[in-house]
Design a protein around this motif. Sequence first.
Motif, short mmCIF file in Angstrom:
data_model
loop_
_atom_site.label_atom_id
_atom_site.label_comp_id
_atom_site.label_asym_id
_atom_site.label_seq_id
_atom_site.Cartn_x
_atom_site.Cartn_y
_atom_site.Cartn_z
N ALA A 22 59.40 49.60 95.87
CA ALA A 22 60.81 49.98 96.62
C ALA A 22 60.88 48.33 96.91
CB ALA A 22 60.42 51.14 97.52
N PHE A 23 62.39 48.00 97.21
CA PHE A 23 62.29 46.93 97.53
C PHE A 23 63.77 47.34 98.77
CE2 PHE A 23 61.21 45.69 94.09
CZ PHE A 23 61.19 44.43 94.04
N ARG A 24 63.80 47.06 100.26
CA ARG A 24 65.18 46.52 101.16
C ARG A 24 66.45 46.47 99.95
NH1 ARG A 24 62.65 44.66 104.58
NH2 ARG A 24 61.53 46.24 105.68
N ALA A 25 67.86 47.18 100.65
CA ALA A 25 68.88 46.73 100.17
C ALA A 25 69.08 45.34 101.03
CB ALA A 25 70.23 47.64 99.83
N ASP B 70 66.13 46.19 68.61
CA ASP B 70 65.82 46.93 68.52
C ASP B 70 64.53 48.37 68.89
OD1 ASP B 70 63.34 45.29 69.17
OD2 ASP B 70 62.72 45.17 67.59
N ALA B 71 64.72 48.02 70.31
CA ALA B 71 64.12 48.51 71.39
C ALA B 71 64.48 49.19 72.15
CB ALA B 71 63.44 47.42 72.19
N GLY B 72 63.54 50.44 72.79
CA GLY B 72 64.83 51.28 73.63
C GLY B 72 64.16 51.32 75.26
N GLY B 73 63.17 50.43 75.99
CA GLY B 73 62.94 50.51 77.02
C GLY B 73 63.23 49.46 77.64
N GLY B 74 63.01 49.71 79.31
CA GLY B 74 63.69 48.51 79.84
C GLY B 74 63.50 48.75 81.15
N CYS B 75 64.31 48.37 82.35
CA CYS B 75 64.41 48.84 83.77
C CYS B 75 65.59 49.15 84.38
CB CYS B 75 64.02 47.44 84.35
SG CYS B 75 62.06 46.91 84.24
N THR B 76 65.51 50.04 85.27
CA THR B 76 66.73 50.59 86.38
C THR B 76 66.72 49.75 87.17
OG1 THR B 76 66.47 52.82 86.17
CG2 THR B 76 68.15 52.42 83.59
N VAL B 77 67.13 50.07 88.23
CA VAL B 77 67.82 49.82 89.46
C VAL B 77 68.05 50.88 90.04
CG1 VAL B 77 68.18 48.70 91.78
CG2 VAL B 77 67.45 47.44 89.34
N PHE C 215 59.14 40.74 81.98
CA PHE C 215 60.20 40.11 82.26
C PHE C 215 60.08 40.27 83.51
CE2 PHE C 215 60.26 41.29 77.76
CZ PHE C 215 61.78 40.20 76.97
N GLU C 216 60.93 39.44 84.21
CA GLU C 216 61.54 39.28 86.05
C GLU C 216 62.69 40.14 85.94
OE1 GLU C 216 61.02 36.86 90.22
OE2 GLU C 216 61.77 35.75 87.87
N VAL C 217 62.83 41.74 86.65
CA VAL C 217 64.10 42.02 87.13
C VAL C 217 64.30 41.14 88.29
CG1 VAL C 217 65.03 44.47 87.59
CG2 VAL C 217 64.10 43.83 85.43
N ASP C 218 65.36 41.39 89.23
CA ASP C 218 65.99 41.23 90.72
C ASP C 218 66.99 42.25 91.08
OD1 ASP C 218 66.98 39.79 92.95
OD2 ASP C 218 66.88 38.02 92.65
N PRO C 219 66.12 43.05 92.12
CA PRO C 219 66.73 44.32 92.33
C PRO C 219 67.92 43.98 93.17
CG PRO C 219 65.05 43.64 93.53
CD PRO C 219 64.67 42.43 92.63
N VAL C 220 67.85 42.60 94.02
CA VAL C 220 68.91 42.65 94.57
C VAL C 220 70.29 42.06 94.44
CG1 VAL C 220 69.48 41.17 96.98
CG2 VAL C 220 67.62 42.84 96.81
N ASP C 221 69.73 40.89 93.41
CA ASP C 221 70.99 40.15 92.34
C ASP C 221 71.24 40.24 91.23
OD1 ASP C 221 72.52 38.19 92.04
OD2 ASP C 221 71.55 36.47 92.20
N LEU C 222 71.72 41.73 90.86
CA LEU C 222 71.76 42.29 89.68
C LEU C 222 72.55 40.87 88.89
CD1 LEU C 222 73.03 45.73 90.11
CD2 LEU C 222 70.74 44.91 90.17
N SER D 274 63.58 42.05 99.69
CA SER D 274 64.38 41.72 98.87
C SER D 274 66.00 41.28 99.46
CB SER D 274 65.15 42.82 98.19
OG SER D 274 64.78 43.90 98.65
N ASP D 275 65.87 41.20 101.43
CA ASP D 275 67.19 41.28 102.25
C ASP D 275 67.19 39.64 102.11
OD1 ASP D 275 64.88 40.79 103.75
OD2 ASP D 275 65.53 41.93 105.01
N ARG D 276 66.34 38.51 101.78
CA ARG D 276 66.84 37.59 101.67
C ARG D 276 67.75 36.57 101.10
NH1 ARG D 276 64.78 39.61 97.04
NH2 ARG D 276 64.87 38.47 95.27
N ARG D 277 68.58 37.64 100.86
CA ARG D 277 69.48 36.43 99.86
C ARG D 277 71.40 37.18 100.54
NH1 ARG D 277 66.32 36.99 95.66
NH2 ARG D 277 66.93 38.59 95.24
N GLY D 278 70.15 37.72 101.82
CA GLY D 278 72.10 38.74 102.73
C GLY D 278 72.78 39.51 102.23
N ASP D 279 73.83 39.02 101.87
CA ASP D 279 74.75 39.77 101.45
C ASP D 279 75.30 39.61 100.13
OD1 ASP D 279 76.91 39.50 104.23
OD2 ASP D 279 75.31 41.45 103.64
#
Length: 474
Positions: free
Chosen positions: A90-93, A127-134, A182-189, A455-460
Amino acid sequence: MGINRRSFLARARQAGLGVALTGSLQGLVGAPASAAQPPAGFTGYGPLVDDPTGRLALPEGFSYRVVTEAGKTRLYSTDLSPGIHDGAAAFRAPDGNLLVVLNHEVRDGPSDDGAVPHLPGYTWRDDAGGGCTVVKTTPDGELIWETVALAGTSTNCAGGVTPWGTWLACEETEDDGHGYVFEVDPVDLEANRDPQPITALGRFPHEACCIDPDTLDIYLTEDATDPFGTVYRWTPPATFRGASGALKQLDAGAGELAAMACTDTDGTLVDDLDQADEPGTAYTVGWVPVTNRAAENGVLRSLDGITRAAKLEGAWWADDGAYLVSSYADSHRGQIWHYSPAEATLTLTTVFAVDADGETVEAPDNIVAAPYGGLIVSTDGDGDNHLAGITSAGTAYPLARNQMGSEFTGPTFSPDGRVLFAGIQKPGVLFAITGPWQGPGAAGRTDQRSAAGTSDRRGDRFVTSWRCLSVPRP
């Protein structure tokens, strides 16, 4: 070395919930010095009360809400939410809401039940069905939206948070060219477009990872058999600076990847961590360089002279070291170890037994620090599965029991400590649990330098990237 079952269970009953502990666990979670601790003598929140709807048994005064549920809630694209939930953070928006990165441990293809939809631009392989959602929620855990951040990967089990506020999603497989991080950025989609594997971290059945915030060394667990997996350490090149997207830009040979090699007091190689049963057991740690990170000629863990363990699972950085979970083996039902890089030692801090005090807690999997002190462990055992807490004084208590017949996954606290998110793997449900937490409550935090909450490091910038996101309608 075997365990005397009678003394093992007797030791477990003293701690409760089938957990045998030694010493204080405040150092285990690296609680901030300013954070309040539970009252003296705190032993938990009382017995678990069965849920009439058959989902979660919680202590009196606690409640939950369903955030997402596979096949029922919907993504921003209007596709149904994927399932097979696993690791999460969990990250802060920037706008004060919450962002939960959620892994989906789908092993088969995109047509498999629970698969993550292949969003154009965010899909690695077809070929793959996995991954991440935000998942975006209110501060109380109420769903706002969910969207795909990574698709076309396989068996996304756990992972780890970075000091720069992103999530590393691990593929727990080495089949068919998969087996990467793999890297996932929760703020900057938009930063998640064109996903690429972090080849410098090797190809093997990755389970979880944690990062030393000072050196940026990454410690990775491997859940594998034939032979058992091991623990790896990736040391970055001197020029590496942690930032969103920087890892995938590295060459495959960047830094050094090495496998753990433990020796006992006699200098003898410890080939299997299973042989330890006494909390406080400590080994000296060395590292054996891995020269074939892509494993073209066989699995990485076939190296000679390294230490292995059955079902290496969760990882969490705290107390100036890496806490590592070995889920279960013939002689125990789970272990937690602490690796201290300063002392080059691996110490057994926790051994899980089988049963005690009316609840069975075994086979620890994901671990996370609690903002009010202590540790939260999710379990994946043969019987009832739990979220179990361990106080800073070393006593264990029940926090939740799964009544849905699957494993608990991905416990993670909101940055303010008020909401505990946790999942049930199958079919896939994400819960937000709230209650009368003992300790800092809303003033608490779980980031501890390397955890989510920065994760609020990038402001808006998040608002801009969301508006620019192209999501095709079905």
